[in-house]
Design an enzyme around this catalytic site. Structure first.
Site, PDB file in Angstrom:
ATOM      1  N   GLU A   7      46.576  45.440  28.090  1.00  0.00           N
ATOM      2  CA  GLU A   7      46.629  46.585  27.085  1.00  0.00           C
ATOM      3  C   GLU A   7      45.993  47.920  28.022  1.00  0.00           C
ATOM      4  O   GLU A   7      45.085  47.841  28.727  1.00  0.00           O
ATOM      5  CB  GLU A   7      45.445  46.503  25.935  1.00  0.00           C
ATOM      6  CG  GLU A   7      45.685  47.785  25.182  1.00  0.00           C
ATOM      7  CD  GLU A   7      44.518  47.827  23.959  1.00  0.00           C
ATOM      8  OE1 GLU A   7      43.473  47.486  24.518  1.00  0.00           O
ATOM      9  OE2 GLU A   7      44.610  48.375  23.133  1.00  0.00           O
TER      10      GLU A   7
ATOM     11  N   HIS B 146      48.728  47.509  15.831  1.00  0.00           N
ATOM     12  CA  HIS B 146      47.734  47.769  14.907  1.00  0.00           C
ATOM     13  C   HIS B 146      46.884  48.724  15.042  1.00  0.00           C
ATOM     14  O   HIS B 146      46.005  48.976  14.185  1.00  0.00           O
ATOM     15  CB  HIS B 146      47.151  46.301  15.077  1.00  0.00           C
ATOM     16  CG  HIS B 146      46.203  46.440  16.384  1.00  0.00           C
ATOM     17  ND1 HIS B 146      47.030  46.018  17.423  1.00  0.00           N
ATOM     18  CD2 HIS B 146      45.098  46.265  16.575  1.00  0.00           C
ATOM     19  CE1 HIS B 146      46.242  45.880  18.253  1.00  0.00           C
ATOM     20  NE2 HIS B 146      44.795  46.167  17.884  1.00  0.00           N
ATOM     21  N   ASP B 147      46.929  49.328  16.222  1.00  0.00           N
ATOM     22  CA  ASP B 147      46.078  50.510  16.336  1.00  0.00           C
ATOM     23  C   ASP B 147      46.695  51.999  16.557  1.00  0.00           C
ATOM     24  O   ASP B 147      46.235  53.001  16.451  1.00  0.00           O
ATOM     25  CB  ASP B 147      45.653  50.678  17.862  1.00  0.00           C
ATOM     26  CG  ASP B 147      44.838  49.678  18.365  1.00  0.00           C
ATOM     27  OD1 ASP B 147      44.057  49.191  17.354  1.00  0.00           O
ATOM     28  OD2 ASP B 147      44.764  49.055  19.493  1.00  0.00           O
TER      29      ASP B 147
ATOM     30  N   ASP C 132      45.794  34.584   6.474  1.00  0.00           N
ATOM     31  CA  ASP C 132      45.164  33.799   7.065  1.00  0.00           C
ATOM     32  C   ASP C 132      46.461  32.875   7.892  1.00  0.00           C
ATOM     33  O   ASP C 132      47.727  33.278   7.715  1.00  0.00           O
ATOM     34  CB  ASP C 132      44.256  32.732   6.010  1.00  0.00           C
ATOM     35  CG  ASP C 132      45.242  32.373   5.020  1.00  0.00           C
ATOM     36  OD1 ASP C 132      46.601  32.215   4.847  1.00  0.00           O
ATOM     37  OD2 ASP C 132      44.583  32.394   3.741  1.00  0.00           O
TER      38      ASP C 132
ATOM     39  N   ASP D 171      42.999  42.327  26.002  1.00  0.00           N
ATOM     40  CA  ASP D 171      42.592  43.521  25.350  1.00  0.00           C
ATOM     41  C   ASP D 171      41.612  44.545  26.170  1.00  0.00           C
ATOM     42  O   ASP D 171      40.442  43.932  26.515  1.00  0.00           O
ATOM     43  CB  ASP D 171      41.572  42.921  23.980  1.00  0.00           C
ATOM     44  CG  ASP D 171      41.135  44.141  23.048  1.00  0.00           C
ATOM     45  OD1 ASP D 171      41.864  44.647  22.393  1.00  0.00           O
ATOM     46  OD2 ASP D 171      39.964  44.548  23.138  1.00  0.00           O
TER      47      ASP D 171
ATOM     48  N   ASP E 241      41.865  34.687  -1.215  1.00  0.00           N
ATOM     49  CA  ASP E 241      40.610  35.474  -1.039  1.00  0.00           C
ATOM     50  C   ASP E 241      40.997  36.868  -0.467  1.00  0.00           C
ATOM     51  O   ASP E 241      39.852  37.541  -0.025  1.00  0.00           O
ATOM     52  CB  ASP E 241      39.781  34.826   0.098  1.00  0.00           C
ATOM     53  CG  ASP E 241      40.239  34.793   1.450  1.00  0.00           C
ATOM     54  OD1 ASP E 241      41.552  35.211   1.812  1.00  0.00           O
ATOM     55  OD2 ASP E 241      39.665  34.266   2.553  1.00  0.00           O
TER      56      ASP E 241
ATOM     57  N   ASP F  88      48.328  35.976   2.774  1.00  0.00           N
ATOM     58  CA  ASP F  88      47.093  35.119   2.279  1.00  0.00           C
ATOM     59  C   ASP F  88      47.611  34.073   1.487  1.00  0.00           C
ATOM     60  O   ASP F  88      48.419  33.935   0.709  1.00  0.00           O
ATOM     61  CB  ASP F  88      46.246  36.250   1.219  1.00  0.00           C
ATOM     62  CG  ASP F  88      45.162  35.285   0.712  1.00  0.00           C
ATOM     63  OD1 ASP F  88      44.585  34.541   1.376  1.00  0.00           O
ATOM     64  OD2 ASP F  88      44.600  35.815  -0.208  1.00  0.00           O
TER      65      ASP F  88
ATOM     66  N   ASP G 286      45.615  37.361  21.857  1.00  0.00           N
ATOM     67  CA  ASP G 286      44.762  38.444  22.186  1.00  0.00           C
ATOM     68  C   ASP G 286      43.560  37.896  23.043  1.00  0.00           C
ATOM     69  O   ASP G 286      43.028  36.880  22.507  1.00  0.00           O
ATOM     70  CB  ASP G 286      44.423  39.102  21.078  1.00  0.00           C
ATOM     71  CG  ASP G 286      44.537  40.634  21.199  1.00  0.00           C
ATOM     72  OD1 ASP G 286      44.194  41.188  22.113  1.00  0.00           O
ATOM     73  OD2 ASP G 286      45.196  41.079  20.447  1.00  0.00           O
TER      74      ASP G 286
END
Ligand code: GLC
Length: 588
Positions: free
Chosen positions: A297, A363-364, A72, A243, A68, A64, A141
């Protein structure tokens, strides 16, 4: 004299025939040898995306910059030198497009803009430039099985039955009665049809209610997607990860499926209808016009499905990304025999044609070392390195998830309030509604929730692991004071430095990319042994998946073997491996 001449004549003849026979034999064996070598060479069909190591960045959790609490693009830019130092060639960035974030960006509301949390298009351009300057490519993606319900297309589509965008999605008019059941992966009720009173109709969403499925049977929608792809390819990106694309084509008559189909929904959802036709069209219209890599995917239900996706003669995609391997680990553990079978089967299916990706985490999934290795303090480092050795020594393009190079572990949250993932939270509500054992559910998600893999990247031992100066959108793993990049930079034996070394080894040894894979010591339930061979070079890889010493039985004499790399200071030379030991040998 005459006799001598005759003898000489006969001798000459014999010599002549022997020469011919030798020539024929040697030509056969020469051809045989050169054919197999030529075969090796031509089969290599060298491509940058086959030789690449892909590093996946989950932007929300990487770094980050503006305080926040959300990662990013500027944050990623500030870490470009770190990324370069890993030696990886390609970054796969999870979605960064405008999104209301129901599913962390997998619900896109504008495909040509950047999510506010992540920055601006200028930031994106700077990121792409920074990557390219460092010789690193960028894969984006592409989330086009569905959009966000806040996308302008959907707003229009739901506004009236006659709106020109109506056919961009799947609608079922309520006068026809309830539509045949479709299973939703993320919905609280697992019902993929959502009633919308505005037009008295149901819309389809395989994922959350805020992710309506796009209608790929509509040529206009397909053209929109190709235009979006061109927009990004023209900006200079280097590839697309499609995806959930295996679900994109549907039988729009929506026939009833047998009761209980949801237990094996992939069979009914995956690779349906004209999916291959759409991919061929996408290839013709977009992919073939750029030097981009493409990976979908999921790979359907059978090896044939996967093959058809990536057979170069069919002009669809470059590589398959199959789930058989990643799904093996369960809270109860997994069978290494099964693991070996799955990876060997996939390798042999693609030995002659097509190309695969190799991965054990993304990430899954929960964290690599917590699912497939051993995250106890004693074995975390060594088992992480062993798993990394596996990923980096198989045929196929390795996809490696950020944070695994540090051996980051599952957060294992114990309170539901700590979770952020739509799938985990909706399933919690579902389980509660059916009166399930919630303690069991909490145990299950502590092991397998996707949030385990999404906690902030652990940069250093300062507050919030150096990820943010604000409040992180999801808690930092409590172990960040000991497990973090700054610590590992200092230690030449760290998991991080092991990762850098093995990426380099792969890049220096084409045999690890293209070489033939042969499984050895097949029935050994504790160790995984295989060779990789190319053009006379032969490597042997031995991996111990257990927390105690284990013997391998490869029949190979290791006394003359040269150790290229290992995860212990004194690698085994007698075939008995130390706990979670990994060794790569070059055989003479
Ligand atoms: C894919 C993504 C996953 C997302 C889902 C819906 O499986 O990897 O993160 O939730 O598609 O877009």
């Amino acid at each position: 004299m005459l006799i001598r001449t005759e003898i000489t004549y006969i001798m000459n003849k014999v010599f002549f025939y022997i020469t011919i026979i030798i020539a024929i034999l040697s030509s056969i064996s020469y051809n045989g040898y050169s054919q197999s070598n030529a075969k090796d060479k031509s089969d290599m069909d060298r491509k940058w995306w086959k030789e690449a190591v892909v590093y996946q960045i989950y932007p929300r959790s990487f770094k980050d910059n503006d305080g926040d609490g959300i990662g990013d693009l500027k944050g990623i830019i500030s870490k470009l030198d770190y990324i370069k130092s890993l030696g990886v060639d390609v970054i796969w960035l999870n979605p960064i497009y405008s999104s209301p974030n129901d599913d962390n960006g997998y619900d896109v509301s504008d495909y040509r803009n950047i999510m506010k949390d992540f920055g601006t298009m200028e930031d994106f351009d700077a990121l792409l430039k920074g990557l390219h300057e460092r010789g690193i490519k960028l894969v984006m993606d592409l989330v086009v099985n569905h959009s966000s319900d806040e996308h302008e297309w959907f707003k229009q589509s739901r506004s009236s039955r006659t709106n020109p965008y109506r056919e961009y999605y799947h609608w079922w008019n309520a006068e026809q009665g309830k539509p045949p059941y479709r299973y939703s992966l993320f919905d609280v009720n697992h019902d993929a049809w959502r009633y919308d009173s505005l037009t008295n109709a149901y819309y389809l969403h395989y994922f959350s209610r805020k992710q309506p499925d796009l209608n790929w049977e509509n040529p206009k929608l397909r053209q929109e997607v190709y235009d979006i792809m061109k927009f990004w390819a023209d900006k200079g990106i280097d590839g697309f990860r499609l995806d959930a694309f295996q679900y994109a084509a549907k039988d729009t008559t929506f026939p009833g499926f047998p009761k209980g189909f949801e237990k094996n929904f992939n069979q009914y959802y995956g690779m349906q209808g004209n999916l291959h036709g759409y991919l061929q069209q996408m290839n013709k219209e977009v992919l073939s016009k750029y030097d981009v890599m493409s990976v979908a995917e999921g790979a359907g239900n059978t090896l044939d499905d996967a093959h058809n996706l990536v057979d170069p003669e069919r002009h669809e995609l470059n590589m398959a990304y199959a789930f058989d391997g990643v799904g093996i680990a369960t809270p109860e553990g997994y069978s290494l025999l099964h693991f070996k079978q799955v990876f060997s089967r996939w390798d042999s299916a693609f030995a002659d044609k097509g190309w695969l990706s190799i991965f054990l985490a993304n990430h899954d999934q929960a964290r690599l070392v917590s699912r497939f290795g051993n995250d106890s303090p004693q074995f975390r480092a060594v088992s992480s390195k062993m798993l990394t050795t596996f990923i980096m020594t198989m045929r196929g393009t390795p996809f490696y998830y950020n944070g695994d190079e540090l051996g980051m572990t599952n957060a294992g949250f114990s309170k539901i309030e700590d979770y952020r993932d739509v799938q985990t939270l909706n399933e919690y509500k579902h389980q509660k509604s059916i009166g399930a054992d919630m303690q069991k559910y909490m145990q299950r998600i502590a092991f397998e929730s996707r949030d385990n893999g999404r906690t902030p990247f652990q940069w250093n031992s300062t507050e919030n692991a150096g990820f943010t100066t604000g409040t992180p959108w999801i808690q930092v793993n409590k172990n960040y004071k000991t497990i973090n990049a700054a610590e590992e930079e200092k230690d030449p034996n760290s998991i991080l430095n092991y990762f850098r070394k093995i990426v380099k080894l792969r890049k220096d040894n084409l045999v690890l990319v293209y070489g033939k894979y042969t499984l050895l010591d097949k029935q050994n339930p504790d160790t995984y042994s295989y060779t990789r061979e190319l053009d006379g070079k032969k490597l042997l890889i031995l991996l111990n998946f257990r927390s105690k010493a284990e013997a391998t039985h490869t029949g190979i004499n290791l006394s003359t073997a040269n150790v290229l790399m290992g995860n212990y200071d004194h690698p085994s030379k007698n075939g008995t491996l130390k706990p979670y030991e990994a060794v790569i040998y070059e055989l003479k």
